[in-house]
Design a protein around this motif. Structure first.
Motif, PDB file in Angstrom:
ATOM      1  N   SER A  63      13.052   8.571  -6.418  1.00  0.00           N
ATOM      2  CA  SER A  63      12.058   9.268  -7.228  1.00  0.00           C
ATOM      3  C   SER A  63      11.530   8.373  -8.350  1.00  0.00           C
ATOM      4  O   SER A  63      10.360   8.472  -8.719  1.00  0.00           O
ATOM      5  N   ILE A  64      12.350   7.487  -8.857  1.00  0.00           N
ATOM      6  CA  ILE A  64      11.888   6.534  -9.874  1.00  0.00           C
ATOM      7  C   ILE A  64      10.836   5.615  -9.258  1.00  0.00           C
ATOM      8  O   ILE A  64       9.784   5.364  -9.845  1.00  0.00           O
ATOM      9  N   ALA A  65      11.116   5.121  -8.070  1.00  0.00           N
ATOM     10  CA  ALA A  65      10.159   4.252  -7.370  1.00  0.00           C
ATOM     11  C   ALA A  65       8.853   5.001  -7.124  1.00  0.00           C
ATOM     12  O   ALA A  65       7.765   4.445  -7.314  1.00  0.00           O
ATOM     13  N   ALA A  66       8.939   6.265  -6.730  1.00  0.00           N
ATOM     14  CA  ALA A  66       7.744   7.067  -6.470  1.00  0.00           C
ATOM     15  C   ALA A  66       6.904   7.235  -7.729  1.00  0.00           C
ATOM     16  O   ALA A  66       5.675   7.107  -7.690  1.00  0.00           O
ATOM     17  N   ILE A  67       7.562   7.507  -8.864  1.00  0.00           N
ATOM     18  CA  ILE A  67       6.845   7.667 -10.131  1.00  0.00           C
ATOM     19  C   ILE A  67       6.168   6.357 -10.524  1.00  0.00           C
ATOM     20  O   ILE A  67       5.007   6.341 -10.948  1.00  0.00           O
ATOM     21  N   LEU A  68       6.881   5.257 -10.402  1.00  0.00           N
ATOM     22  CA  LEU A  68       6.290   3.948 -10.739  1.00  0.00           C
ATOM     23  C   LEU A  68       5.087   3.647  -9.852  1.00  0.00           C
ATOM     24  O   LEU A  68       4.054   3.168 -10.330  1.00  0.00           O
ATOM     25  N   ASN A  69       5.208   3.926  -8.563  1.00  0.00           N
ATOM     26  CA  ASN A  69       4.097   3.673  -7.646  1.00  0.00           C
ATOM     27  C   ASN A  69       2.915   4.592  -7.933  1.00  0.00           C
ATOM     28  O   ASN A  69       1.761   4.149  -7.926  1.00  0.00           O
ATOM     29  N   HIS A 117       6.328  -9.361  -8.980  1.00  0.00           N
ATOM     30  CA  HIS A 117       5.654 -10.136  -7.936  1.00  0.00           C
ATOM     31  C   HIS A 117       4.468  -9.392  -7.347  1.00  0.00           C
ATOM     32  O   HIS A 117       3.907  -9.821  -6.333  1.00  0.00           O
ATOM     33  N   GLY A 118       4.084  -8.260  -7.955  1.00  0.00           N
ATOM     34  CA  GLY A 118       2.916  -7.514  -7.496  1.00  0.00           C
ATOM     35  C   GLY A 118       3.175  -6.569  -6.338  1.00  0.00           C
ATOM     36  O   GLY A 118       2.233  -6.016  -5.776  1.00  0.00           O
ATOM     37  N   ALA A 119       4.422  -6.369  -5.960  1.00  0.00           N
ATOM     38  CA  ALA A 119       4.751  -5.477  -4.851  1.00  0.00           C
ATOM     39  C   ALA A 119       4.895  -4.040  -5.347  1.00  0.00           C
ATOM     40  O   ALA A 119       5.069  -3.788  -6.539  1.00  0.00           O
ATOM     41  N   SER A 120       4.825  -3.093  -4.429  1.00  0.00           N
ATOM     42  CA  SER A 120       5.096  -1.707  -4.805  1.00  0.00           C
ATOM     43  C   SER A 120       6.608  -1.530  -4.943  1.00  0.00           C
ATOM     44  O   SER A 120       7.393  -2.333  -4.437  1.00  0.00           O
ATOM     45  N   TRP A 121       7.001  -0.474  -5.651  1.00  0.00           N
ATOM     46  CA  TRP A 121       8.413  -0.238  -5.937  1.00  0.00           C
ATOM     47  C   TRP A 121       9.125   0.408  -4.758  1.00  0.00           C
ATOM     48  O   TRP A 121       8.571   1.272  -4.084  1.00  0.00           O
ATOM     49  N   THR A 122      10.351  -0.033  -4.518  1.00  0.00           N
ATOM     50  CA  THR A 122      11.228   0.564  -3.513  1.00  0.00           C
ATOM     51  C   THR A 122      12.557   0.871  -4.189  1.00  0.00           C
ATOM     52  O   THR A 122      12.802   0.459  -5.334  1.00  0.00           O
ATOM     53  N   ARG A 123      13.412   1.570  -3.473  1.00  0.00           N
ATOM     54  CA  ARG A 123      14.730   1.894  -4.017  1.00  0.00           C
ATOM     55  C   ARG A 123      15.497   0.612  -4.376  1.00  0.00           C
ATOM     56  O   ARG A 123      16.133   0.524  -5.424  1.00  0.00           O
ATOM     57  N   SER A 124      15.431  -0.396  -3.510  1.00  0.00           N
ATOM     58  CA  SER A 124      16.170  -1.635  -3.781  1.00  0.00           C
ATOM     59  C   SER A 124      15.597  -2.386  -4.983  1.00  0.00           C
ATOM     60  O   SER A 124      16.347  -3.003  -5.740  1.00  0.00           O
ATOM     61  N   HIS A 125      14.276  -2.312  -5.192  1.00  0.00           N
ATOM     62  CA  HIS A 125      13.688  -2.934  -6.382  1.00  0.00           C
ATOM     63  C   HIS A 125      14.214  -2.275  -7.655  1.00  0.00           C
ATOM     64  O   HIS A 125      14.556  -2.952  -8.629  1.00  0.00           O
ATOM     65  N   VAL A 126      14.266  -0.944  -7.649  1.00  0.00           N
ATOM     66  CA  VAL A 126      14.758  -0.203  -8.812  1.00  0.00           C
ATOM     67  C   VAL A 126      16.226  -0.536  -9.066  1.00  0.00           C
ATOM     68  O   VAL A 126      16.629  -0.803 -10.204  1.00  0.00           O
TER      69      VAL A 126
END
Length: 121
Positions: free
Chosen positions: A3-9, A17-26
């Motif tokens: 859900s954190i990744a979803a809010i950030l996206n 690096h300009g990528a969208s957020w994923t669970r592993s990024h968070v």
């Protein structure tokens, strides 16, 4: 963390690096910066309530609580667009907030005249 990744996206935030957020990024970001995971009851310990919880406490609808936030009557903060509104429990106990909730609940506007006292029935 999804859900954190979803809010950030949703709010248009990108990784370094300009990528969208994923669970592993968070997860990686939290580990690097030592940010602990949310534990149940943490907000309550800090005296924080969500907009829905504030509406329940004030006995008004969620929409009315949101209008009170929008008009500045009820202080609240939102970390970023799309994140939940956070309201301090102490703010919910202020007399002005309580009076405004009572007035909105009864659909009668509070007089702006400082010498006019409300008639409590």
């Amino acid at each position: 963390m999804l859900s954190i990744a979803a809010i950030l996206n949703r709010s248009g935030k990108r990784t370094g690096h300009g990528a969208s957020w994923t669970r592993s990024h968070v997860c990686s970001l939290r580990n690097i910066h030592g940010i602990s995971v949310y534990r149940e009851g943490e907000r309550a310990e800090r005296g924080e309530r969500t907009l829905d919880e504030a509406a329940d406490i004030l006995k008004v609808s969620r929409a009315t609580a949101y209008r009170m936030v929008s008009s500045g009557v009820l202080p609240a903060r939102q970390l970023c667009t799309g994140a939940p509104w956070i309201i301090q429990l102490s703010d919910l106990q202020h007399e002005t907030v309580r009076r405004e909730a009572d007035a909105r609940r009864s659909r009668r506007p509070i007089s702006q005249d400082p010498v006019q006292n409300p008639l409590l029935l």
